[in-house]
Design an enzyme around this catalytic site. Sequence first.
Site, PDB file in Angstrom:
ATOM      1  N   GLY A 191       0.821  -1.210   0.000  1.00 15.78           N
ATOM      2  CA  GLY A 191       0.000   0.000   0.000  1.00 15.78           C
ATOM      3  C   GLY A 191       0.850   1.253   0.000  1.00 15.78           C
ATOM      4  O   GLY A 191       0.576   2.211   0.724  1.00 15.78           O
ATOM      5  N   ALA A 192       1.880   1.261  -0.861  1.00 15.58           N
ATOM      6  CA  ALA A 192       2.857   2.352  -0.843  1.00 15.58           C
ATOM      7  C   ALA A 192       2.548   3.469  -1.828  1.00 15.58           C
ATOM      8  O   ALA A 192       3.383   4.331  -2.063  1.00 15.58           O
ATOM      9  CB  ALA A 192       4.255   1.793  -1.121  1.00 15.58           C
TER      10      ALA A 192
ATOM     11  N   SER B 237      -0.005   5.719  -1.604  1.00 14.07           N
ATOM     12  CA  SER B 237      -0.642   6.907  -1.016  1.00 14.07           C
ATOM     13  C   SER B 237      -0.572   6.829   0.503  1.00 14.07           C
ATOM     14  O   SER B 237      -0.198   5.801   1.081  1.00 14.07           O
ATOM     15  CB  SER B 237      -2.114   7.014  -1.455  1.00 14.07           C
ATOM     16  OG  SER B 237      -2.847   5.896  -0.966  1.00 14.07           O
ATOM     17  N   GLY B 238      -0.947   7.927   1.138  1.00 16.64           N
ATOM     18  CA  GLY B 238      -1.093   7.952   2.585  1.00 16.64           C
ATOM     19  C   GLY B 238       0.148   7.559   3.366  1.00 16.64           C
ATOM     20  O   GLY B 238       1.278   7.903   3.001  1.00 16.64           O
TER      21      GLY B 238
ATOM     22  N   GLY C  45       1.566   4.652   3.718  1.00 17.61           N
ATOM     23  CA  GLY C  45       2.467   3.780   2.984  1.00 17.61           C
ATOM     24  C   GLY C  45       3.419   4.543   2.091  1.00 17.61           C
ATOM     25  O   GLY C  45       4.627   4.254   2.040  1.00 17.61           O
TER      26      GLY C  45
ATOM     27  N   SER D   4      -4.381  -0.769  14.026  1.00 16.73           N
ATOM     28  CA  SER D   4      -5.263   0.341  14.382  1.00 16.73           C
ATOM     29  C   SER D   4      -5.729   0.202  15.814  1.00 16.73           C
ATOM     30  O   SER D   4      -5.930  -0.909  16.322  1.00 16.73           O
ATOM     31  CB  SER D   4      -6.477   0.345  13.447  1.00 16.73           C
ATOM     32  OG  SER D   4      -7.536   1.094  13.983  1.00 16.73           O
TER      33      SER D   4
ATOM     34  N   TYR E  62     -14.337  -3.953   9.739  1.00 19.68           N
ATOM     35  CA  TYR E  62     -13.024  -3.309   9.746  1.00 19.68           C
ATOM     36  C   TYR E  62     -12.274  -3.622  11.038  1.00 19.68           C
ATOM     37  O   TYR E  62     -11.090  -3.973  11.023  1.00 19.68           O
ATOM     38  CB  TYR E  62     -13.172  -1.794   9.572  1.00 19.68           C
ATOM     39  CG  TYR E  62     -11.852  -1.053   9.607  1.00 19.68           C
ATOM     40  CD1 TYR E  62     -11.009  -1.059   8.494  1.00 19.68           C
ATOM     41  CD2 TYR E  62     -11.442  -0.371  10.741  1.00 19.68           C
ATOM     42  CE1 TYR E  62      -9.793  -0.394   8.518  1.00 19.68           C
ATOM     43  CE2 TYR E  62     -10.225   0.301  10.774  1.00 19.68           C
ATOM     44  CZ  TYR E  62      -9.397   0.282   9.661  1.00 19.68           C
ATOM     45  OH  TYR E  62      -8.184   0.928   9.695  1.00 19.68           O
TER      46      TYR E  62
END
Length: 268
Positions: free
Chosen positions: A14-15, A17-18, A20, A146, A171
């Site tokens: 997940g690199a 955006s955000g 990552g 989380s 989630y």
Amino acid sequence: MSSSLSGRTVLVTGATSGIGYETARILAERGATVLMHGRTAEGARAAVDRLITLAEVDGSQLCVFAADFAHLEEVEQMAARVVAEHPHLDVLVNNAGMAAPERHTVTADGNEIAFQVNFLAHYLLTNLVEPALTSELGGRVVNVSSSLHRTGSIQWADPNRTRRYSRLAAYAQSQLALTVFAADPRVTAISVHPGICTTGLLPLYAPEGTAPAEGAAHVVRLCDPAVEIVNGAYYDRDHRVAPAPAATEERTVKRLSKLADVLVGHAA
């Protein structure tokens, strides 16, 4: 001054955006070779190009990998390529994540989509790249979890939540599973809550958050071999704290491993 990570190879899922993306940026700026995963090769390549242009990172430090985590076959293919091309992997950052959709959604593999993307795909990837993960000091898996894992419960009889679906519960279950997985004795791993940041997941948490780079700094700190970790521990930003009680129960760890093996099709 931050220590150099030159010579280290880190895979970040997940690199694009955000947190990552910012994790990949900081790692590269500190000298690491970063394997940048995106859902598509185009997305990962665009993220690499942004780092080269905006952060002035040496392009030779960055490698593009792609897999849609909603398709476990793509995860298997990516893992095979990682092991073949990078037989010495120092750190795996399991960061890719999504908010569970409003409507109950099942992947082609038959799993509730948030449970698969946020946990099962990372479970599978970690086990498949394990031959490349170094056992040397500092080799580790960092699960970006989380604080919402504390509100979760794993529905053992119905992990796909077909009978009773709530996006928040789905989630939270995925984040609890990822946190439990860090306690699996087969891998040297930890989990970290990077704080509430302004990413696509922000609406699940609060009206506003901190910059993704701030959350990424907490992730990168735990990638540094100079930072000693406690195997299976949970960190809230820079502080080691106790996770939800279920996260460290030996019975739960074993039970989750058995369930995950079945769901990813790797059961004995």
